[in-house]
Design a protein around this motif. Structure first.
Motif, short mmCIF file in Angstrom:
data_model
loop_
_atom_site.label_atom_id
_atom_site.label_comp_id
_atom_site.label_asym_id
_atom_site.label_seq_id
_atom_site.Cartn_x
_atom_site.Cartn_y
_atom_site.Cartn_z
N SER A 1253 0.84 -1.20 0.00
CA SER A 1253 0.00 0.00 0.00
C SER A 1253 0.87 1.24 0.00
N GLY A 1254 0.28 2.34 -0.38
CA GLY A 1254 1.00 3.60 -0.42
C GLY A 1254 1.33 4.12 0.94
N SER A 1255 2.25 5.05 0.99
CA SER A 1255 2.68 5.62 2.26
C SER A 1255 1.80 6.80 2.62
N SER A 1256 1.71 7.04 3.92
CA SER A 1256 1.02 8.23 4.41
C SER A 1256 2.05 9.27 4.78
N THR A 1257 1.56 10.40 5.28
CA THR A 1257 2.49 11.48 5.61
C THR A 1257 3.38 11.14 6.79
N SER A 1258 2.94 10.20 7.63
CA SER A 1258 3.69 9.90 8.84
C SER A 1258 4.33 8.52 8.84
N SER A 1259 4.15 7.73 7.80
CA SER A 1259 4.68 6.37 7.80
C SER A 1259 5.11 5.98 6.41
N LYS A 1260 5.89 4.91 6.35
CA LYS A 1260 6.35 4.38 5.08
C LYS A 1260 5.30 3.42 4.51
N SER A 1276 5.07 -8.40 7.83
CA SER A 1276 4.80 -7.01 7.46
C SER A 1276 6.14 -6.29 7.38
N MET A 1277 6.38 -5.59 6.29
CA MET A 1277 7.65 -4.87 6.11
C MET A 1277 7.35 -3.43 5.69
N SER A 1278 8.20 -2.52 6.12
CA SER A 1278 8.12 -1.11 5.73
C SER A 1278 9.51 -0.62 5.41
N PHE A 1279 9.71 -0.23 4.18
CA PHE A 1279 11.02 0.29 3.77
C PHE A 1279 10.89 1.51 2.87
N HIS A 1280 10.01 1.43 1.89
CA HIS A 1280 9.91 2.49 0.89
C HIS A 1280 9.20 3.71 1.45
N LYS A 1281 9.76 4.87 1.18
CA LYS A 1281 9.16 6.11 1.65
C LYS A 1281 7.96 6.51 0.80
N GLY A 1282 8.00 6.16 -0.46
CA GLY A 1282 6.87 6.43 -1.33
C GLY A 1282 6.06 5.18 -1.56
#
Length: 1824
Positions: A1253-1260, A1276-1282
Motif C-alpha cells: 500500500s501507499g505511504s502516508s504522511t507519517s509512515s512508510k 509485514s515490512m516497511s522500507f519504501h518512503k513512497g
C-alpha cells in the motif's frame, strides 16, 4: 463552318441561325417580337430582370459552336429605360480555351480572370437631354440603369484586341452568344471589316466617299434609317471597344470623344514597343490588375507590345520575373493606361498646348507577367513597397469539411489524403503530415473527384451559381474554370481514364440535374465542353462512372437505383427493379471492377442503405443478385460491453460503402468503420469513432481505409497492422477565438460547436477537448504557466490547469456572454469583460484566483467585439477596451481599474455625416506607444497611449470593416483582418504600397495574431490557418521567448513551476492519441466533478510525458524550456562493465520528477487520515461482518493475481485484498492495510501473496505477506518512503523484490523465506516494473523512464549484493519510456514502451536486437508463455502475438539484424473498456483475467474470442447507495452519471442506466414490488424514473434548476419528493411528472436528507397518514404531516440546532443529518455541526431533547436500523461506527481507505451498505 471564305465580308448571325424559327437557337422567359417605330422594322424584345431566366441563346446547345471567325462583333440593340441588361460572348482562343466576355450596365468595374472578362457598359442618351449634359461634364461615367431617353446603339467590339491585350491570347472564333434581360435587338453580325454606320452603302457604291483599307459601309440589313437632312450620329449612338472615352471606370464600354468611326488599328502583333514612364496611379492600377489575374507561365521572355498607332516604336520594355514554371492556364498580360508624353517626359493633357487631337486614344502597354510586379520608374522612391512579396506563406491548416464531411480521397500511391477544408482543398502526406493547398474557390467546396491516374482533380464550390474547377493534381494549378449553370453541385465523378467528368446538382427550379463534360483536352488546352445534360425528379445521393465504359454511370438515392448511359448527347437512365426494397433510403454505392484492359464486362455493384440492407447488383444483367441486412450484434448480458452507440434503428444505418477485391468497408451511423468479406458473413475488423462515419474510402491495393466522421475527424485504418491513425481533428463550427502558449507551442481555441480544444502547434494534433453546456466565447493562456481561462455565453469564467487536469476556479460575475478575457503579460492579473458592460479584475498570482474588483457599465454592450474586446499593454500597466459607448475607447490602470484616458472616435472625422464607432483596439509595443483603433468608417487610428492625441490615420483598410488587429513585437508590421481577407501592413505607412492581401478563408476572420516567436501568423474563422511570416531575419525578431518572472507558487499550485526565474514545464504531451481505437469508443471521460460542466479527453492526459534529464539540452528551434535526455540506442555497446550500484554512490544525485505515463502508480487524492484511536471489537463479537466488496480498484497497477492451477483469485479494492471463488462467487477478505493498495505479487508455488500500500504522511509504505491457506498475515515490512510500484518473486521463491516509485527510486531485495532486507540500491531513473528471469535465480531486469537495468545477485558469504548495469533505450524508440517487461522461457527479455513499441533483448549481451510497433498507445502490461506474447495498453487494446520466430533472430555476433518484421504475427486482438493495468493467463495463453482502469475485471478466452465481465464497479465517486424494499436488490449511483442495480445475494450487476455528461446525485426506490422502479436525481436538475422490468426509462422531468441532492417516494408512492441545492423542495406526481407544489421554507441552503414514514391517524394533532422530514445544511430540520390523497401537507415542527462559528481554517463543515427512529415512535435522530460532536435524540411530542450520544468525530453519514436499536455512522477518519441508541455501546470498523460518506441499512436491518469514494462494502449485522 471551318472555312472562312463564306464569312466574308460579314455574317448576319440572326439570319444565319434563322432566329425566328428557334431551331438553332433557344429562348427563355419573356422574349417577343414587335414593330419598332424608331427604326421602322420588326425587332426582338427581352423583358424581365433576371438574366438567367430571360434570354436568347445562340446556338441552342452549349455543345455546339457558331464558328464565326470575324474580328469584329456588331450588335444593334437598345437597352430598356431604367433597367439592367447583360450580354455574354463565348470566344475561343487558338489554344482552345473558351473565354466568357460579358458586358452589362450593372457591372460597376472591370474584372478579369483567366477565363472571364467583365466590362461595364455606360449607356448614352439623346443629344441635349439632362442626362447627356450631366454625363458629359462628369469625371465618373454614369454606370447603372439605362436613362429614360436611351437611344439605339451600334456596338462594335474588337475581339482580337480583347483577347490579345487582356489575356495575351490569339483570337480564333466566336462560339456562342447569349443576350439577357431588358433590351430590344435588331441584329448581330461578325466581320473582318470595320464598318461605318454613318456611311450609306449606296453612296460608297456611287463613289461619293473613299474609305481606307479595311473599312466598309454598314450593310442595309444592319443599318438604321436616317431621315433626309439628318445625321446618323444625331439619332443613334456608335460605341466601339476599345473606346477613346476618358471617363471612369476604365476598361468600360462607353461612347467615344467623337461621333466618327475611328481609324482601323493595326494588328497588335508588332515586334517592338516603347518604354513609358508611368505615374503612381497608373502603377497602382497595374498592381491591382496583376493581383486579380493569374499569369500564364512562359519558357522565355517575350517582347512587350504597344497597341497604339500614335507612338513610335523604340526598344522593348524589359520586365524581370516574367517567366513561369509551367502550366496550362493563360491569364494574360497586364494592361497599363499611360497618357502621352512630350519631349521632356511630361504628361500631355488636354490643356497642354502641344496636345494632339488626332491621338485621343491613351497608350496601352501590354506585358506578360508571372506574378504581381511593379513596372520600372525613373525614381527609386516610386518603387517602394512591402518586402518580401509575398510576406506570408500558408503553411498548414487545422480544419476539415465545411460544406460536407464526405469528400475524402486517396492519392494513387496511397501516400496522400485529399480533403476539403471550407474553401481550400488540402492534400496531406500521411507520413509527414505536410500539406499542399489548392486555392481558388471563393466559397465552401461541395464536391471532389480524382481520375484513376491521379493526374487531374475536379472540385465544385457551394454557391448560388456553382463553379467547377479542374486542377492538375501534381502542380496544384487550375487547368479550367467551368460555369456549371447549376445552383448547387453536390457530387462529382471522374472516369478512370479522366476523359469524362460527371456532376450532379440542383438547377434553378430545385430539380436534380446531371451534367457530363468532356475533359480529354483539359490538361493540354484547358478545354472542358458539355457532352450531355439531363434533368430528373429522382433523388440522387451517390453517382459513379463505370470503369469499363466512360459513357455508363450508376446512381442511387431514396427509393431508386439507376443505370445511366450517354449516347448522342442524350443522357438516359434505366431503373433497377427493387421489388419490395423500393422504399429504402439508399446512401452510397461502390463498383467492384478491375482496371485492366481485358477486364470482364460483368461487374458487381454494391449499394448501401440507411436500414442496413446491402444490395449486390449484377450490373450487366441489371438485376439484384443478393440482398443482405447488416444487424448489430446482440451479446448476452454477461458479455455486454455496455458502451454508448449511435445506433438509430434495428439495422446498421450504413452511410458509406467502399469495396476492393479483398473486402468491403462500410461506415455507419453508429460510429463504426467495419471491414467485411465480400459475402458479408462476419466483421473481421472494425474501428469505432466518436461520431457517425459519413465517408469511407479504400485505397488502391486495399491496404488502408480512410474514414471521415460527422464530428470533424479524419483518419485511416491500416488493414495489415490493424492500427488506426487520426490525421485531422477539427471544430465542426466557426472558431470564435484562440490563444497561444508560446513556451509550450500550444494553442487553445473556442468554437461555436461548444468545445474548447488545446492543440500542439507543430504537429497539429489535438491534445485536449473540453465540452461545455454553454458556448465558449473567449480563451486566453497564462503567459508563463500551463493555465488558461475560458469565458462562456452564460457569463461564467473558468480557469483550468492543464498539468493537473483540474479546474482551478470558476467565477460568474457577468450576466451575459463574456466578450473578452486576457491575462496581463506579467501574469499577475486576469481581466474579463461581458456583453452586459461589466468588467472584472482577478488576482491570477493567487492560487484560488480571487476577484479583486468588478465594475458595471464600462464596456460597450453587445457581443460584436468578442473574442478580444480587452487588450493589455506590453508592460502590463494599461488596459484598453471600447466603452462605455461604441463611440469611445477607455484606457484604465491595469492594477486598480482607475480610468486614465478616454478617446472619442466620433469627433475625429468632422466631414463624415455619420458618427464613427470603434470596433477593435490594440496596443503597440511600448516604444511607439500607440493605441490602434479600427473604426466603422474603415479606418485605423493611431492614438498616443498617454495623451490620446491622434498621430496617424489610415483609411480604406478593407472593403468592409476591420475586426481584428495585431502588431509585431518590433513595431514594423501590422496585421488586419476584414471579412475573409488578411492584410499585412507596413506599420509606419511609409511606403508607396503599404500592404499585401491574402485570402483563403470562406467565412469572416474572427481573430489574427503573430506567434510569440514572430515567425508565423495565425488566423481563425472557419478554420485555423498557420502562415509562415517571411520577413527578412534582420527585420523579424528571431529570438527565444522572454523569461517571465512569476510568483514562487502559481495558480497551478506547483511550487516548482518556476526555478531561477525560468519556467520549467511540468510535462508536454508526446502527441495525439491514435484515436479512434478499434472496437471501442475512443474517448473516455474523466470524473464529472473534476471539471464541473466540462469534460477532458483522458487519452490525451494519459499520453502527456516529461522527458527528465539531469542536465538541460540546448535550446531547440522553438525555444521550449523542456529538458531533454540524450538517450543512446540499445544496439550500441555499453560503455562500462557491470559495476555494483549502491545507494551511497548515488546519494547525491538529483531526484527524478514523476514520469508522466499511466503505468506509474499514483495514489488517488485523499484528504482523510486513518483513526488512530479506533476501538476494534473482540473476536467473535463483531456487530458487523464483512460479506462482500463491490468493485475493483482500477487505479492500482498489477493489483490482481490468478493462479490457474489452484484457482486462487485475488484482487484489491481500496485497502482490502479480496479473495474470490470464481465458481461460487464467495469472498474472503484480507484486512491489514490502511492506505490504498498499489500492487500485488504471488509466489510461484501460490502459497504466498504479497500486497503493498501507499505511504502516508507519517509512515512508510506497508508490504504484507499473506498465507493463502488460512488468510493470515505472515509478515509485514516497511522500507519504501513512497508508494511501491512493483513486486515480484524469483523463480524458486528464494528472493522477493520490491521497487519504489519515482519519489525515491529504490530497489529492495528481500529474503523469500524470512523476508529480511538483503540489500537495496537507488536507480538512476524512475522505474515502472521489475521481473526475475525464469532461467536464472540471480538475474532480474527493471525498466524505467530512460532504459533498462540488468541486475545480478551476488553472494559474498552472508552478504548479498546487487550488481546493476544500466542500458539506455534503443534508438528506434526515440524518447519513449520503457514501461513494462516480461521474460520468455528462453531468457529473452521483451519490453514495452510508452509509444507502443516492443523491444526484444538478449540478456547475455544486454543488447536490443529487434523492435516492432505493437500498439498505438502506451504498453503497460506484458506476459509471455511459450511462443505467445500478450500486450495490454492504454489504447484499451489487448493483443496476442506469436513470437516463435524471434528466437531465430537472436544475433550470434555484435551486429543487429536489419529486417525483423516477419518475426512476429498478430494472432488476436480485443478491445476493453479502459487502459489495461493487470493481467494473468494460463500456461498456454488460452484464457486469462485482465483488469482495466474502468474498475472492471474481464475473463478473456482467446480460443473462443470472448470477454466476460467478472467484477464491475464504479470508477468515480459513489453518491448514493440504497436497498430495495424487498431486499432482493440494491442500487448505487455515481458521479460518472451511472445508476446501477445489483442483485442480492450474488452481488452481480443486473442493469446499468447511463446518462452522459451528468452526475447522478441521489437514488430512491418506489414502494411496493409490483412494478419495481428506481429513480435518480441528476446534476442538471432532472429526475429520471427507470422501470426494471423493461430496463427502460419511464419518465424524465426537470423540477429544479440546480442539482437534485435528495430524493424520496412517499410511503404510499403517490408523490415523489425531491430537493435541489437551492433548498427548494418539489412535490411531484410520479405518474405524470407534473410538479404539484414547491416548498421553499429551506430556500438558500442545500437539502441533505428527505425521509418519509407512516404514522397513526391524527398523531401529533395534525391530520395525515405520513410524516416526512427535510434537513438542510444550515442545521434546520422541518417535520411535516401529509395526506397526499387529499393534497394536504402541514408543517408539524421546525427545529434549528445551534452551532459555533465556522472554523477559520476553511475546512468543509460536516453535513446536517436526521432520521426518524423506527424503534422509538416520535423520536427524531439528528447529528451535524454544533457545539459538541454528538448524536441528538429529539422527541416530537415533548418538543425537547431526550438524550445525546457523544462521537469521536463529526458524522458524514447516518443510518438507523429497525432492528436492535442500532445506528451506523461514517466519519472522515475512515471509521464505520456501529452504536446502540439506548446504551451508547459502539464498535469501530476500519476497512475503508477513505472518508466513509455513505451508509444505509436494509429495510429488515440485517444488512448494511457503506461507501468510501468508490469502495462499496456489504455487511451483515448482528446485535451489539
Amino acid at each position: 463552318m471551318s472555312s472562312r471564305a463564306w464569312q466574308h465580308p460579314y455574317v448576319n448571325i440572326f439570319k444565319h441561325v434563322r432566329l425566328e424559327e428557334w431551331k438553332k437557337s433557344s429562348r427563355e422567359g419573356d422574349v417577343t417580337s414587335y414593330m419598332d417605330k424608331t427604326i421602322k422594322c420588326s425587332v426582338f424584345r427581352i423583358r424581365g430582370s433576371v438574366p438567367a431566366s430571360n434570354y436568347i441563346q445562340v446556338p441552342k446547345s452549349s455543345s455546339q459552336s457558331l464558328g464565326l471567325t470575324g474580328r469584329y462583333f456588331y450588335l444593334l440593340f437598345r437597352p430598356s429605360p431604367g433597367k439592367h441588361f447583360v450580354v455574354h460572348l463565348d470566344v475561343v482562343a487558338e489554344e482552345g480555351q473558351v473565354i466568357r466576355v460579358s458586358f452589362s450596365n450593372m457591372f460597376k468595374e472591370f474584372k478579369s480572370s483567366s477565363t472571364c472578362l467583365q466590362l461595364p457598359f455606360i449607356c448614352g442618351s439623346a443629344q441635349g437631354s439632362v442626362y447627356e449634359s450631366t454625363a458629359r461634364t462628369a469625371k465618373q461615367g454614369l454606370v447603372g440603369p439605362a436613362p429614360a431617353c436611351v437611344r439605339w446603339v451600334c456596338l462594335v467590339m474588337d475581339l482580337r484586341y480583347l483577347l490579345s491585350v487582356y489575356l495575351n491570347r490569339r483570337h480564333s472564333h466566336l462560339k456562342a452568344l447569349k443576350l439577357c434581360a431588358n433590351m430590344s435587338l435588331k441584329n448581330a453580325m461578325t466581320s473582318d471589316l470595320l464598318m461605318d454606320p454613318g456611311v450609306c452603302f449606296s453612296v460608297v457604291k456611287r463613289g461619293g466617299v473613299v474609305l481606307e483599307e479595311g473599312c466598309a459601309p454598314m450593310p442595309r440589313e444592319m443599318s438604321f434609317p436616317v431621315p433626309k437632312g439628318c445625321s446618323w450620329h444625331d439619332l443613334y449612338d456608335y460605341i466601339r471597344f476599345p473606346s477613346d472615352g476618358m471617363k471612369m471606370p476604365f476598361d468600360s464600354i462607353q461612347k467615344g470623344e467623337t461621333n466618327q468611326a475611328p481609324e482601323v488599328c493595326d494588328s497588335p502583333d508588332r515586334q517592338e514597343s516603347v518604354c513609358v514612364n508611368l505615374s503612381k496611379p497608373v502603377r497602382d492600377r497595374v498592381s491591382l490588375i496583376q493581383q486579380i489575374t493569374t499569369p500564364k507561365p512562359r519558357a522565355k521572355q517575350r517582347k512587350v507590345t504597344l497597341l497604339t498607332p500614335t507612338l513610335p516604336e523604340v526598344a522593348p520594355l524589359r520586365l524581370s520575373g516574367a517567366g513561369g514554371d509551367g502550366g496550362c492556364v493563360d491569364d494574360g498580360g497586364v494592361h497599363v493606361f499611360a497618357p502621352p508624353l512630350d519631349d521632356d517626359n511630361d504628361i500631355i493633357t488636354s490643356r497642354s498646348p502641344v496636345f494632339h487631337s488626332h491621338s485621343p486614344v491613351p497608350e496601352v502597354a501590354c506585358a506578360e507577367v508571372s506574378r504581381p510586379i511593379s513596372l520600372p520608374a525613373t525614381k527609386a522612391s516610386l518603387q517602394r513597397k512591402l518586402h518580401p512579396d509575398p510576406i506570408l506563406r500558408l503553411n498548414r491548416i487545422i480544419g476539415f469539411g465545411g460544406k460536407t464531411m464526405r469528400n475524402v480521397l486517396w492519392s494513387k500511391l496511397g501516400d496522400e489524403v485529399i480533403y476539403p477544408c471550407h474553401a481550400v482543398i488540402v492534400a496531406m502526406a500521411i507520413c509527414s503530415g505536410k500539406q499542399r493547398f489548392f486555392i481558388g474557390h471563393t466559397d465552401k467546396v461541395s464536391a471532389l473527384a480524382l481520375n484513376g491516374s491521379c493526374s487531374v482533380m475536379a472540385s465544385a464550390q457551394a454557391d448560388t451559381h456553382s463553379l467547377l474547377r479542374v486542377w492538375s493534381y501534381d502542380t496544384a494549378q487550375c487547368l479550367a474554370l467551368v460555369n456549371t449553370h447549376a445552383h448547387s453541385l453536390s457530387i462529382l465523378s471522374f472516369s478512370y481514364s479522366g476523359r469524362v467528368l460527371c456532376g450532379v446538382g440542383k438547377d434553378g427550379h430545385n430539380k436534380t440535374m446531371l451534367v457530363v463534360w468532356n475533359t480529354e483536352s483539359v490538361a493540354k488546352k484547358g478545354v472542358v465542353c458539355v457532352l450531355g445534360k439531363a434533368h430528373t425528379d429522382v433523388d440522387i445521393r451517390a453517382f459513379q462512372i463505370t470503369c469499363c465504359d466512360d459513357m455508363r454511370m450508376v446512381s442511387c438515392g431514396v427509393g431508386n437505383v439507376r443505370l445511366w448511359r450517354l449516347r448522342g448527347g442524350s443522357l438516359r437512365s434505366c431503373p433497377l427493379n427493387l421489388d419490395q426494397f423500393h422504399s429504402l433510403e439508399f446512401t452510397d454505392l461502390a463498383l467492384l471492377h478491375s482496371h485492366t484492359a481485358d477486364a470482364d464486362q460483368e461487374h458487381t455493384l454494391f449499394v448501401s442503405s440507411k436500414s442496413g440492407h446491402i444490395l449486390e447488383v449484377d450490373y450487366a444483367a441489371v438485376a439484384i443478385k443478393n440482398v443482405r441486412r447488416l444487424l448489430p450484434t446482440q451479446p448476452s448480458h454477461a458479455q455486454r460491453r455496455e458502451k454508448q452507440t449511435f445506433n438509430t434503428g434495428p439495422g446498421i444505418a450504413v452511410n458509406s460503402i467502399s469495396v476492393c477485391e479483398a473486402f468491403c468497408a462500410t461506415g455507419s451511423e453508429d460510429g463504426f468503420l467495419r471491414l467485411w468479406p465480400l459475402d458479408f458473413s462476419a466483421v473481421f475488423l472494425e474501428a469505432e469513432h466518436e461520431g457517425p462515419v459519413c465517408q469511407v474510402c479504400v485505397c488502391e491495393g486495399g491496404l488502408k481505409v480512410l474514414a471521415s466522421t460527422r464530428c470533424g475527424s479524419l483518419g485511416y485504418l491500416e488493414v495489415r497492422s490493424r492500427g488506426y491513425q487520426t490525421l485531422m481533428r477539427s471544430h465542426t463550427h466557426t472558431v470564435l477565438g484562440f490563444s497561444i502558449d508560446g513556451l509550450r507551442r500550444h494553442l487553445t481555441t473556442a468554437s461555436s460547436d461548444g468545445t474548447v480544444r488545446v492543440w500542439e502547434m507543430d504537429s497539429m494534433q489535438q491534445l485536449y477537448d473540453f465540452v461545455s453546456e454553454d458556448t465558449p466565447s473567449s480563451v486566453a493562456f497564462h503567459p508563463s504557466l500551463p493555465v488558461f481561462c475560458c469565458g462562456s455565453s452564460s457569463g461564467r469564467l473558468r480557469i483550468f490547469d492543464i498539468t493537473t487536469a483540474s479546474m482551478l476556479a470558476q467565477h460568474r460575475k457577468h450576466t451575459e456572454s463574456v466578450v473578452g478575457c486576457v491575462f496581463s503579460p506579467d501574469g499577475e492579473c486576469l481581466f474579463s469583460g461581458s456583453a452586459d458592460g461589466s468588467l472584472a479584475l482577478y488576482n491570477s498570482a493567487h492560487q484560488e484566483i480571487p476577484v479583486l474588483r468588478v465594475l458595471g457599465n464600462v464596456l460597450a454592450r453587445g457581443v460584436e467585439r468578442a473574442p478580444d474586446a480587452l487588450v493589455v499593454s506590453g508592460d502590463s500597466s494599461r488596459l484598453a477596451f471600447i466603452g462605455p459607448t461604441e463611440h469611445t475607447v477607455t484606457v484604465m490602470d491595469a492594477r486598480s481599474l482607475d480610468e486614465v484616458l478616454r478617446v472619442d472616435v466620433s469627433i475625429l472625422d468632422l466631414d463624415s455625416p455619420k458618427l464613427d464607432s470603434a470596433l477593435k483596439v490594440c496596443f503597440s509595443p511600448p516604444k511607439p506607444g500607440h493605441l490602434l483603433i479600427s473604426t466603422s468608417a474603415n479606418k485605423i487610428l493611431y492614438v498616443h497611449t498617454h495623451t490620446g492625441k491622434l498621430q496617424r490615420e489610415v483609411s480604406g483598410v478593407h472593403k468592409k470593416c476591420c475586426w481584428s488587429l495585431a502588431v509585431s513585437e518590433d513595431s514594423r508590421y501590422l496585421l488586419t483582418a476584414g471579412c475573409n481577407a488578411l492584410k499585412v501592413w507596413d506599420y509606419n505607412m511609409s511606403l508607396d504600397v503599404n500592404s499585401q492581401v491574402f485570402i483563403g478563408h470562406s467565412e469572416p476572420i474572427k481573430q489574427v495574431s503573430f506567434t510569440p516567436d514572430q515567425m508565423g501568423v495565425v488566423s481563425a474563422g472557419d478554420a485555423l490557418f498557420f502562415w509562415d511570416f517571411l520577413a527578412h531575419p534582420q527585420e523579424a525578431m528571431l529570438r527565444s521567448p522572454p523569461i517571465f518572472k512569476s510568483p514562487s507558487k502559481g495558480p497551478s499550485g506547483d511550487p516548482g513551476a518556476v526555478t531561477n526565474g525560468m519556467l520549467q514545464s511540468n510535462g508536454m504531451p508526446r502527441g495525439a492519441a491514435p484515436l479512434p481505437s478499434l472496437d471501442v469508443n475512443s474517448f473516455e471521460r474523466t470524473a464529472h466533478d473534476a471539471f464541473g460542466e466540462l469534460s477532458l479527453n483522458e487519452d490525451a492526459v494519459l499520453r502527456r510525458s516529461l522527458l527528465p534529464s539531469p542536465a538541460p539540452s540546448p535550446t531547440p528551434k522553438h525555444a521550449s524550456f523542456l529538458q531533454v535526455t540524450d538517450r543512446s540506442g540499445g544496439g550500441a555497446s555499453p560503455d562500462k562493465l557491470a559495476n555494483p550500484l549502491r545507494e551511497e554512490d548515488l546519494g547525491a544525485s538529483s531526484k527524478a520528477e514523476r514520469p508522466d505515463c499511466y503505468k506509474h502508480f499514483s495514489l488517488r487524492y485523499n484528504t482523510s487520515t486513518p483513526e488512530q484511536s479506533a476501538v476494534a471489537p473482540p473476536p467473535g463479537e463483531e456487530g458487523l461482518r464483512l460479506k462482500a466488496v463491490i468493485g475493483y480498484n482500477g487505479n492500482g497497477r498489477g493489483n490482481m493475481v490468478w493462479n490457474p492451477d489452484t484457482g486462487l483469485f485475488v484482487y484489491t479494492c481500496g485497502c482490502v485484498c479480496v479473495v474470490e471463488n470464481l465458481h461460487t462467487g464467495s469472498q474472503r477478505h484480507w484486512l491489514g492495510h490502511t492506505e490504498e493498495i498499489s500492487t500485488l505479487a504471488i509466489s510461484h508455488d501460490a502459497h504466498l501473496v504479497a500486497s503493498a500500500s501507499g505511504s502516508s504522511t507519517s509512515s512508510k509504505s506497508l508490504i504484507c505477506i499473506w498465507n493463502v491457506a488460512d488468510g493470515s498475515r505472515r509478515n509485514s515490512m516497511s522500507f519504501h518512503k513512497g508508494a511501491v510500484q512493483s513486486m515480484t518473486f524469483s523463480r524458486d521463491d528464494r528472493y522477493f523484490l520490491s521497487v519504489g516509485d519515482f519519489s525515491e527510486q529504490e530497489v529492495a531485495l528481500w529474503s523469500g523465506s524470512c523476508f529480511e532486507l538483503l540489500c537495496h540500491v537507488t536507480a538512476p531513473w524512475p522505474l515502472h516494473e521489475a521481473r526475475f528471469s525464469p532461467i536464472s535465480d540471480g538475474l532480474l531486469a527493471c525498466v524505467g523512464a530512460s532504459g533498462t537495468l540488468f541486475c545480478t545477485i551476488h553472494m559474498h558469504g552472508t552478504q548479498t549484493e546487487l550488481q546493476v548495469q544500466s542500458v539506455c533505450a534503443p534508438a528506434d524508440v526515440g524518447d519513449a519510456e520503457l514501461t513494462s517487461l516480461c521474460f520468455n522461457a528462453n531468457g529473452l527479455l521483451f519490453t514495452g514502451t510508452s509509444r507502443g513499441q516492443v523491444c526484444v533483448w538478449d540478456c547475455n549481451t544486454h543488447r536490443c536486437f529487434m523492435t516492432w510497433e505493437a500498439d498505438e498507445g502506451e504498453i503497460g502490461v506484458m506476459l509471455c508463455c511459450g511462443n505467445r506474447l500478450v500486450c495490454g495498453s492504454n489504447s484499451r487494446r489487448l493483443r496476442l502475438w506469436s513470437v516463435a520466430a524471434v528466437q531465430t533472430l537472436r544475433p550470434q555476433n555484435t551486429e543487429r539484424p536489419q529486417d525483423s518484421s516477419p518475426a512476429v504475427l498478430l494472432e488476436q486482438e480485443m478491445q476493453l473498456d479502459g487502459a489495461v493495468v493487470s493481467a494473468a493467463f494460463d500456461d498456454v495463453m488460452d484464457m486469462g483475467i485482465v483488469g482495466t482502469t474502468a474498475g472492471t475485471l474481464w475473463y478473456v478466452n482467446w480460443v473462443e474470442n470472448t470477454s466476460i465481465r467478472l467484477i464491475n464497479g464504479h470508477k468515480s465517486k459513489v453518491n448514493g447507495v440504497l436497498f430495495s424494499p424487498d431486499e432482493s436488490r440494491f442500487a448505487t449511483c455515481g458521479q460518472d452519471g451511472s445508476l446501477r442495480v445489483w442483485a442480492l445475494p450474488s452481488n452481480e450487476l443486473l442493469v446499468q442506466f447511463q446518462v452522459l455528461n451528468q452526475s447522478c446525485e441521489c437514488v430512491c426506490w418506489s414502494p411496493g414490488s409490483a412494478m419495481p422502479c428506481v429513480s435518480g436525481g441528476y446534476s442538471d436538475g432532472t429526475i429520471r424514473v427507470f422501470n426494471l422490468s423493461s430496463s427502460e426509462m419511464e419518465l424524465k422531468m426537470q423540477p429544479h434548476s440546480t442539482a437534485v441532492c435528495a430524493l424520496q417516494y412517499s410511503c404510499t408512492g403517490l408523490v415523489l419528493l425531491s430537493a435541489g441545492r437551492d433548498g427548494l423542495i418539489a412535490v411531484i406526481s410520479p405518474v405524470t411528472g407534473a410538479t404539484l407544489r414547491v416548498i421553499s421554507d429551506h430556500k438558500g441552503a442545500p437539502i441533505t436528507t428527505i425521509q418519509s414514514v407512516r404514522k397513526q391517524y391524527k398523531e401529533f394533532g395534525l391530520q395525515g397518514d405520513e410524516l416526512w422530514l427535510a434537513v438542510s445544511t444550515d442545521r434546520r430540520v422541518s417535520v411535516w404531516a401529509a395526506d397526499w390523497k387529499l393534497d394536504k401537507c402541514d408543517l408539524l415542527d421546525w427545529l434549528t440546532f445551534p452551532a459555533p462559528a465556522a472554523p477559520e481554517n476553511g475546512d468543509v463543515l460536516p453535513p446536517s443529518l436526521a432520521a426518524f427512529s423506527p424503534s422509538e415512535r416520535g423520536i427524531l435522530v439528528y447529528t451535524g455541526y454544533g457545539v459538541t460532536k454528538d448524536i441528538t435524540f429529539y422527541c416530537l411530542n415533548k418538543k425537547q431533547v431526550l438524550r445525546t450520544i457523544a462521537l469521536a468525530d463529526w458524522a458524514l453519514c447516518l443510518s438507523v436500523s429497525c432492528k436492535g436499536r442500532l445506528l451506523a455512522v461514517g466519519s472522515k477518519q475512515r471509521v464505520v461506527k456501529l452504536l446502540h441508541s439506548s446504551s451508547g455501546r459502539f464498535q469501530d470498523f476500519t476497512p475503508h481507505g477513505d472518508s466513509v460518506h455513505l451508509c444505509s441499512f436494509s429495510p429488515s436491518g440485517k444488512q448494511l451498505l457503506t461507501c468510501a469514494h468508490n469502495e462499496i462494502l456489504l455487511w451483515s449485522t448482528h446485535s451489539l
